[in-house]
Structures are given as C-alpha cells and as structure tokens.
Design a protein around this motif. Structure first.
Motif, mmCIF file in Angstrom:
data_model
loop_
_atom_site.group_PDB
_atom_site.id
_atom_site.type_symbol
_atom_site.label_atom_id
_atom_site.label_comp_id
_atom_site.label_asym_id
_atom_site.label_seq_id
_atom_site.Cartn_x
_atom_site.Cartn_y
_atom_site.Cartn_z
ATOM 1 N N VAL A 1 -0.159 -5.578 5.744
ATOM 2 C CA VAL A 1 0.038 -4.457 4.825
ATOM 3 C C VAL A 1 1.486 -3.956 4.896
ATOM 4 O O VAL A 1 2.004 -3.642 5.968
ATOM 5 N N CYS B 1 0.850 -1.192 0.000
ATOM 6 C CA CYS B 1 0.000 0.000 0.000
ATOM 7 C C CYS B 1 0.888 1.245 0.000
ATOM 8 O O CYS B 1 1.963 1.240 0.616
ATOM 9 N N ALA C 1 -5.255 1.952 3.323
ATOM 10 C CA ALA C 1 -4.809 0.833 4.165
ATOM 11 C C ALA C 1 -5.963 0.193 4.944
ATOM 12 O O ALA C 1 -5.959 -1.013 5.196
#
Ligand code: SF4
Length: 415
Positions: free
Chosen positions: A59, A43, A49
């Motif tokens: 992430v 991301c 996110a």
C-alpha cells in the motif's frame, strides 16, 4: 521581549529506527513494482488501508510522498506544472506538487533513497472523509496509469456520528471487496482481514500512548518530532513492523519521563498546534519556538492517525466508525469539544492555528473557532498564515514576528 535562549532540541535515538522503517517501506514498494508482485494499491492517508492489506497489496500513500516533496523543499517548484493543467494554485498543494513532480519525472525518493520513481498502481482507493481533493488527485493518476479507481464517499461536517452514518460507510467499504477480488486475483479472506484490523488497532493504541507522553512536564517530544515519527502510523498501520518500531519509541519516551528529561532544555510555555505543519519549515519552526522556551508539543494533526474504534470482531462497521469519527470529518462544535479536552490534558498555555492557504479542510480558524475557544478556556491563540507545501505562501519574517509577540503575550499573562 522574551529572552532568546540557545536552542537545544534533544534528538530521539529511536528516530533513526523509524527512518529505517520508512526506507524499507519505500524499497519494498519499489521491489514490488519491478517484480510485478505483490500488486500495489494506492490509498489516501485515512483511507481503508486495512482492506487493501488483507488482500496482500503493498500500500502506497501519495500524501506521504507529497509531504516529502514539502519537507525536501522541492514542492514549490513543481506546483506550476499542475496549475498549467488547470489545477488552481488555491487547491491542495499536496495534489499540485505531487502531480507537478510526476509531470517533471521527479521524486524526493531519488534524492533520499536513490529510488527513481513512485510505484505504479494496480488500483487506487480513496476516502473523501478528509476532502474532495483526494478523489480528483487519484482520478488523475488512474487515467495516467490506466488503473481502476475505487472510493468511499464520506459525510463531512458530522456532529454526532450515528448508526446511519456507520451503516452507509460500512456498506461502501464492503462494496470495495468484489472489484478488489478481481484486481488482486484472489478471494477476500475474512480471518486475514480481522488480523490486519487488530494490528491496525494496536498500532493506533500505541501511537496514542506515544503522543500522550507529551502530557508529561516537561514534555519528552515536540509536535515537529511527531510529524516525522508518525510515518509508521500512516503507511504501516496493519503491520507488525509498525508496532515493533513504536514499542522502541514508547520505551525511550517513558525513560525520558521517568528521568524528567524534556526534549527542550527549558520548557516555559506549552503550545498546541492546530492544522497542518509547514513541511518546508519544520526545523525553522522547531528552532523558533525552542529559542523562546516554548514547546509546541501536541496537535490535532498527529492525533489524526488514532483510530480507537477499530474492532477486529466487527471489522467493517468499526472501520466505518473509526474513519468517520476523525477530527477532520467533524462539525466545528465536535472539533471545539475535542480541542478543549486536549488543552486540559496537555496543560496548554497557548494555541497556534495554522491557516494553510491551500487546505481549508485542515484549517480551523476561518469560522470563529479560535475566538470561541479562547472565550471558553481563557487560553490565548495566534493564527499564522502559511501553507503545507507552497512556500510562496509562507512569510518567515511575519511568522517570526507574530510568534515572538505571542510568546511575549503569554509571558505578560503570567505576570
Ligand atoms: S486534507 Fe488538505 S492537505 Fe490533505 S489532501 Fe485534502 S486538501 Fe490536501
């Protein structure tokens, strides 16, 4: 010449807790990659996110990795590798250093944590709210890993954020859901999404409180501290763990304020920083200013991870607003109004603009802003030329000479 004093920069005890948070974060990603579970989403630093976390992805944020390349002074060596592929030395040196390091099979994660490689993505999701470079960057890795790349294309140079901006961005964010359901192999859970947005909002609120502590005289923290303390706000927003470490940091800063304990031995001048840090010179710059009794205590940069608009009851629209109201997305007029407010709030004596050669998006001094703000506020400013990651574009001697002359100017102004 202002007299140079012995440099004392008091370290925060909670910085170690934040260091552990970052170590655990990278180990969890490494374990997820090795186990193939949970899946991994890449991301952008101000990308969506919360949607990814609601699906249970781990992430990963490549910009934070590239900042580590900068801070460990590895970045400059790798940039020519990406240049050889046709990525110009004038474009984002986060992108060129990161791709260059990958091509050489190198990562600062190995040096710092013993982790051999960056985590392989199952999907990459960008938002162009900060720049176009992130899209190019993610598309390169998407091809490399044969992984899908999804994105949100945001307006830039926005003056007033309107309902029409919000509607369009919110729709693009909602459109991420069906392809992510396929990749994650599960249905989107709205309640989980709301829970994550609430955690992200709470993280943002506490991060703001932390940064606002610098309005105390003397300030309990510096901008240079902030650039590493902000790790959980970037990579951990939407998680309880980020909130927990920030509770500890906030309590420590509030104690310092109560005891009138500044981060510097002496704080004669209060300085605001606009733009990116020079990652490979954090310590050098911290010492340079501290020796001149000048505290660089607040910045546009660290404040970029404050997303006050997030609202768990209206998650898509509020995310669209929060990620469009950001400083970097806005027009010069909106940016100037914001900086003016910050100069008052933090009781600032002088402003440094970092003209980062490879990031025009985060360099606000190129179209007359310093001169306009100075004429309105009477607060002097200095532009320093440099870069976030490419140390060939940084002149230490020139920076030192210019900063010393600037502080002397502030001293003369006081009379
Ligand atoms: S905002 Fe600047 S530093 Fe960040 S990814 Fe874009 S070009 Fe690079």
């Amino acid at each position: 010449m202002p007299e140079e004093k012995k440099v004392v920069i008091k370290r925060l005890a909670s910085a170690a807790t934040i260091g552990n948070f970052m170590r655990d974060y990278y180990f969890e990603l490494d374990e997820a990659m090795k186990a193939g579970d949970p899946k991994i989403a890449w991301c952008t630093s101000v990308g969506p996110a919360e949607i990814l976390r609601a699906f249970g992805f781990k992430v990963y944020f490549p910009e934070t990795h590239s900042a580590m390349l900068g801070a460990t002074r590895m970045a400059t060596d790798f940039i020519p590798e990406a240049n050889a592929l046709g990525y110009s030395p004038d474009i984002c040196s986060y992108l060129t250093a990161d791709i260059g390091a990958f091509l050489r099979g190198a990562t600062p994660l190995e040096k710092v944590y013993g982790i051999k490689s960056i985590p392989k993505p199952d999907v990459l999701v960008f938002n162009t709210n900060q720049c176009r470079d992130v899209q190019d960057w993610f598309e390169w890795y998407g091809k490399k890993f044969d992984a899908p790349v999804l994105g949100v294309n945001t307006y830039r140079g926005v003056d007033e954020v309107t309902d029409s901006h919000i509607g369009s961005i919110a729709k693009q964010m909602e459109a991420l859901v069906p392809p992510l359901e396929k990749i994650a192999g599960k249905k989107f859970d709205m309640n989980e999404f709301k829970r994550v947005v609430k955690l992200s909002r709470d993280c943002s609120l506490i991060w703001k409180k932390i940064l606002d502590c610098a309005s105390a005289k003397p300030s309990p923290l510096t901008f240079f501290d902030g650039t590493t303390l902000m790790g959980p706000a970037v990579v951990g927003r939407g998680t309880q763990k980020a909130l927990d470490v920030y509770e500890e940091l906030l309590a420590e800063l509030q104690d310092r304020i109560k005891n009138k304990e500044g981060v510097l031995e002496s704080e004669k001048y209060r300085i605001y920083w606009d733009g990116m840090p020079v990652w490979g010179r954090l310590s050098v710059h911290a010492k340079l200013f501290a020796a001149l009794e000048a505290n660089v205590l607040a910045s546009t940069y660290c404040n970029s991870w404050i997303f006050s608009a997030l609202d768990p009851e209206d998650p898509f629209n509020s995310m669209a607003r929060a990620y469009t109201e950001l400083f970097i997305v806005r027009s010069d007029e909106a940016k100037e109004a914001y900086i003016k407010k910050m100069l008052d709030f933090f009781k600032i004596d002088g402003v440094i603009y970092h003209d980062a050669k490879t990031c025009p998006n985060n360099s606000n001094c190129r179209y007359g802003m310093p001169q306009r703000l100075e004429s309105i506020t009477g607060i002097p400013s200095l532009t320093i030329n440099g870069d976030l990651n490419d140390l060939r574009l940084v002149s230490d001697e020139q920076t030192k000479t210019n900063v010393e002359a600037f502080i002397e100017q502030l001293e003369e102004k006081r009379g």
